[in-house]
Design a protein around this motif. Structure first.
Motif, PDB file in Angstrom:
ATOM      1  N   THR A 180      19.638 139.507  -2.826  1.00 18.57           N
ATOM      2  CA  THR A 180      18.598 138.503  -2.999  1.00 18.57           C
ATOM      3  C   THR A 180      17.604 138.935  -4.074  1.00 18.57           C
ATOM      4  O   THR A 180      17.238 138.152  -4.965  1.00 18.57           O
ATOM      5  CB  THR A 180      17.861 138.255  -1.678  1.00 18.57           C
ATOM      6  N   VAL A 181      17.145 140.181  -3.988  1.00 16.68           N
ATOM      7  CA  VAL A 181      16.232 140.696  -5.004  1.00 16.68           C
ATOM      8  C   VAL A 181      16.898 140.658  -6.377  1.00 16.68           C
ATOM      9  O   VAL A 181      16.286 140.255  -7.375  1.00 16.68           O
ATOM     10  CB  VAL A 181      15.789 142.134  -4.654  1.00 16.68           C
ATOM     11  N   TRP A 182      18.150 141.063  -6.416  1.00 16.10           N
ATOM     12  CA  TRP A 182      18.936 141.069  -7.664  1.00 16.10           C
ATOM     13  C   TRP A 182      19.009 139.676  -8.278  1.00 16.10           C
ATOM     14  O   TRP A 182      18.795 139.490  -9.478  1.00 16.10           O
ATOM     15  CB  TRP A 182      20.324 141.599  -7.338  1.00 16.10           C
ATOM     16  N   GLU A 183      19.279 138.672  -7.440  1.00 14.77           N
ATOM     17  CA  GLU A 183      19.362 137.306  -7.948  1.00 14.77           C
ATOM     18  C   GLU A 183      18.012 136.815  -8.457  1.00 14.77           C
ATOM     19  O   GLU A 183      17.930 136.220  -9.544  1.00 14.77           O
ATOM     20  CB  GLU A 183      19.872 136.346  -6.876  1.00 14.77           C
ATOM     21  N   LEU A 184      16.957 137.035  -7.703  1.00 14.89           N
ATOM     22  CA  LEU A 184      15.641 136.574  -8.123  1.00 14.89           C
ATOM     23  C   LEU A 184      15.228 137.195  -9.457  1.00 14.89           C
ATOM     24  O   LEU A 184      14.514 136.576 -10.250  1.00 14.89           O
ATOM     25  CB  LEU A 184      14.610 136.899  -7.050  1.00 14.89           C
ATOM     26  N   LEU A 185      15.718 138.400  -9.704  1.00 15.63           N
ATOM     27  CA  LEU A 185      15.396 139.071 -10.959  1.00 15.63           C
ATOM     28  C   LEU A 185      16.267 138.601 -12.117  1.00 15.63           C
ATOM     29  O   LEU A 185      15.775 138.414 -13.241  1.00 15.63           O
ATOM     30  CB  LEU A 185      15.553 140.589 -10.803  1.00 15.63           C
ATOM     31  N   HIS A 186      17.565 138.380 -11.880  1.00 17.90           N
ATOM     32  CA  HIS A 186      18.504 138.209 -12.989  1.00 17.90           C
ATOM     33  C   HIS A 186      19.136 136.827 -13.115  1.00 17.90           C
ATOM     34  O   HIS A 186      19.691 136.507 -14.165  1.00 17.90           O
ATOM     35  CB  HIS A 186      19.604 139.269 -12.887  1.00 17.90           C
ATOM     36  N   ASN A 187      19.082 136.000 -12.075  1.00 14.96           N
ATOM     37  CA  ASN A 187      19.621 134.650 -12.187  1.00 14.96           C
ATOM     38  C   ASN A 187      18.624 133.783 -12.961  1.00 14.96           C
ATOM     39  O   ASN A 187      17.429 133.778 -12.659  1.00 14.96           O
ATOM     40  CB  ASN A 187      19.846 134.063 -10.788  1.00 14.96           C
ATOM     41  N   LYS A 188      19.096 133.018 -13.941  1.00 11.82           N
ATOM     42  CA  LYS A 188      18.198 132.193 -14.760  1.00 11.82           C
ATOM     43  C   LYS A 188      17.592 131.037 -13.981  1.00 11.82           C
ATOM     44  O   LYS A 188      16.690 130.363 -14.481  1.00 11.82           O
ATOM     45  CB  LYS A 188      18.937 131.689 -15.999  1.00 11.82           C
ATOM     46  N   LEU A 189      18.040 130.806 -12.747  1.00 15.52           N
ATOM     47  CA  LEU A 189      17.345 129.857 -11.884  1.00 15.52           C
ATOM     48  C   LEU A 189      15.973 130.395 -11.481  1.00 15.52           C
ATOM     49  O   LEU A 189      15.103 129.639 -11.051  1.00 15.52           O
ATOM     50  CB  LEU A 189      18.165 129.580 -10.623  1.00 15.52           C
ATOM     51  N   TYR A 190      15.788 131.715 -11.638  1.00 14.56           N
ATOM     52  CA  TYR A 190      14.539 132.366 -11.243  1.00 14.56           C
ATOM     53  C   TYR A 190      13.956 133.089 -12.466  1.00 14.56           C
ATOM     54  O   TYR A 190      13.620 132.440 -13.447  1.00 14.56           O
ATOM     55  CB  TYR A 190      14.789 133.283 -10.046  1.00 14.56           C
ATOM     56  N   LEU A 191      13.873 134.417 -12.456  1.00 13.62           N
ATOM     57  CA  LEU A 191      13.331 135.116 -13.620  1.00 13.62           C
ATOM     58  C   LEU A 191      14.334 135.190 -14.767  1.00 13.62           C
ATOM     59  O   LEU A 191      13.971 135.066 -15.931  1.00 13.62           O
ATOM     60  CB  LEU A 191      12.897 136.529 -13.229  1.00 13.62           C
ATOM     61  N   GLY A 192      15.593 135.450 -14.441  1.00 16.39           N
ATOM     62  CA  GLY A 192      16.615 135.534 -15.478  1.00 16.39           C
ATOM     63  C   GLY A 192      16.418 136.688 -16.435  1.00 16.39           C
ATOM     64  O   GLY A 192      16.677 136.561 -17.644  1.00 16.39           O
ATOM     65  N   LEU A 193      15.976 137.854 -15.914  1.00 16.68           N
ATOM     66  CA  LEU A 193      15.758 139.006 -16.780  1.00 16.68           C
ATOM     67  C   LEU A 193      17.089 139.552 -17.294  1.00 16.68           C
ATOM     68  O   LEU A 193      18.078 139.582 -16.561  1.00 16.68           O
ATOM     69  CB  LEU A 193      15.011 140.108 -16.023  1.00 16.68           C
ATOM     70  N   PRO A 194      17.131 139.995 -18.546  1.00 22.13           N
ATOM     71  CA  PRO A 194      18.359 140.617 -19.064  1.00 22.13           C
ATOM     72  C   PRO A 194      18.561 141.991 -18.439  1.00 22.13           C
ATOM     73  O   PRO A 194      17.677 142.523 -17.751  1.00 22.13           O
ATOM     74  CB  PRO A 194      18.087 140.718 -20.569  1.00 22.13           C
ATOM     75  N   GLY A 195      19.721 142.557 -18.668  1.00 22.16           N
ATOM     76  CA  GLY A 195      19.981 143.905 -18.182  1.00 22.16           C
ATOM     77  C   GLY A 195      21.048 143.989 -17.116  1.00 22.16           C
ATOM     78  O   GLY A 195      21.580 145.061 -16.844  1.00 22.16           O
ATOM     79  N   ASP A 196      21.376 142.865 -16.486  1.00 26.83           N
ATOM     80  CA  ASP A 196      22.451 142.842 -15.495  1.00 26.83           C
ATOM     81  C   ASP A 196      23.018 141.429 -15.445  1.00 26.83           C
ATOM     82  O   ASP A 196      22.260 140.455 -15.466  1.00 26.83           O
ATOM     83  CB  ASP A 196      21.952 143.254 -14.114  1.00 26.83           C
ATOM     84  N   GLU A 197      24.315 141.332 -15.377  1.00 28.86           N
ATOM     85  CA  GLU A 197      24.966 140.022 -15.353  1.00 28.86           C
ATOM     86  C   GLU A 197      25.076 139.538 -13.912  1.00 28.86           C
ATOM     87  O   GLU A 197      25.728 140.160 -13.080  1.00 28.86           O
ATOM     88  CB  GLU A 197      26.348 140.098 -15.998  1.00 28.86           C
ATOM     89  N   PHE A 198      24.442 138.409 -13.621  1.00 30.17           N
ATOM     90  CA  PHE A 198      24.421 137.884 -12.266  1.00 30.17           C
ATOM     91  C   PHE A 198      25.677 137.073 -11.961  1.00 30.17           C
ATOM     92  O   PHE A 198      26.170 136.319 -12.790  1.00 30.17           O
ATOM     93  CB  PHE A 198      23.198 137.005 -12.039  1.00 30.17           C
TER      94      PHE A 198
END
Length: 377
Positions: free
Chosen positions: A26-44
């Motif tokens: 969940t934390v991973w998705e909120l950080l890296h999914n473009k529906l949320y923060l979408g931060l680069p560095g890991d492919e969701f």
């Protein structure tokens, strides 16, 4: 003489491992999914292989050091764990973005944070801080500077926002939109596409999640536990549950394992009941463990109103007649508030290493696993 036994579920009957996996994802998705923060560095991806799940958990919870710390401070809810872990990274991101967008970042931190605000922060991050490095291990060091316990941990995020971003805010709490977003996204991961709508009232935002509900790991062989519960029933004990799991996540796996039938249906209290009470009495929130609400409700029965449960005088007069069985400090604190006996099981996250902590806290009984309960009755 003990008459009623109330059990936790995670760390007692079912392994917490899949819950912790879902929390990290969940934390991973909120950080890296473009529906949320979408931060680069890991492919969701919503359907990660087991190898990816293991890597994500090691990273997000810093080899479980973050989990150990949160649980040692009395937090037992996976929803709270997700909120704490994600919100901390959000604050550190805002710290980096504030020199570029001072007024805008301040406004976001001071107002309700939902998907739109996360999208905006993610856009600024990609524009101004493309090399922003997430520091998951810093969580423990930052929180260890304080002595806050239990629900105060969530409010301490406001202090960290002031320290790192020079922004006064009260937005970090269990009543916030961000907490609800964390909770619903966790439910998507744990329940999967097919079951989530019945839990949160909408379809998943990110399709493709299988869920972990049918992949539960029993701590003790189910046939052995079933026999123990049957013997307790035959001896006349009333059996109930007080768990941080929502109702569907409690009933489905315990029913599949053949255990649910041994508990009094009026005494199976879940996080769904806790949320219902918090909605009706927001001034009493939070009611999740270590608040004793779920165990008091289990003692009185679901037929008792939330108002009657909240007004029930504690500690109870007949404390020696009630035994709570749990794996965490939060369970012990709840039992202490009720004034009843407590049996610790060494089958939670810390395993046998938790023995010294429970000895220090003077738990009434310490069991290697729940099947040993017959030895203390």
């Amino acid at each position: 003489m003990i008459k009623t036994i109330l059990f936790d579920v995670d760390g007692v009957f079912l392994s917490e491992e899949r819950y912790f996996d879902a929390s990290a994802l969940t934390v991973w998705e909120l950080l890296h999914n473009k529906l949320y923060l979408g931060l680069p560095g890991d492919e969701f991806t919503p359907d990660p292989e087991e190898e990816v799940i293991r890597r994500v958990r090691r990273t997000v919870f810093a080899e479980d050091q973050v989990l150990d710390f949160i649980k040692s401070r009395g937090i037992n809810s996976n929803w709270d764990m997700v909120f704490l872990a994600f919100s901390y990274q959000l604050i550190r991101l805002c710290e980096k973005l504030r020199p570029h967008k001072p007024e805008q970042v301040e406004a976001i931190l001071q107002g309700p944070v939902d998907r739109a605000e996360l999208n905006q922060l993610g856009e600024w991050a990609r524009q101004y801080e493309p090399d922003f490095a997430l520091d998951f291990a810093a969580f423990t060091a930052d929180f260890a500077k304080s002595n806050v316990q239990k629900s105060e941990l969530l409010l301490y995020l406001n202090e960290l926002a002031k320290e790192h971003c020079q922004v006064e805010t009260s937005q970090f709490s269990r009543n916030s939109q961000l907490w609800a977003l964390c909770q619903e996204t966790f439910q998507e991961w744990y329940l999967g596409d097919g079951r989530v709508a019945s839990s949160i009232g909408r379809e998943t935002q990110q399709p493709g999640k299988k869920g972990f509900l049918t992949d539960e790991i029993p701590i003790v062989e189910p046939a052995k536990i079933k026999e123990v519960l049957r013997e307790l029933q035959e001896k006349g004990y009333t059996l109930g549950i007080g768990t941080g799991r929502p109702t569907i996540e409690t009933h489905v796996p315990l029913a599949e394992l053949g255990l649910l039938e041994h508990f009094d249906p009026q005494r199976v209290v879940t996080a769904s009941h806790v949320l219902q009470a918090e909605t009706a009495f927001p001034e009493k929130a939070p009611l999740a463990k270590p608040n004793p609400f779920c165990y008091v409700k289990g003692l009185l029965g679901l037929q008792q109103s939330d108002e009657q449960t909240l007004a029930y005088p504690l500690p109870i007069a007949n404390g020696d007649e009630v035994l709570i069985v749990g794996d965490s400090l939060a369970d012990l604190l709840a039992a202490r508030a009720i004034g009843c006996r407590f049996a610790a099981t060494l089958t939670g996250l810390s395993g046998q290493a938790a023995r010294s902590k429970f000895e220090q806290e003077q738990a009434d009984y310490i069991l290697n696993d729940v099947s040993e309960i017959l030895t203390i009755l």
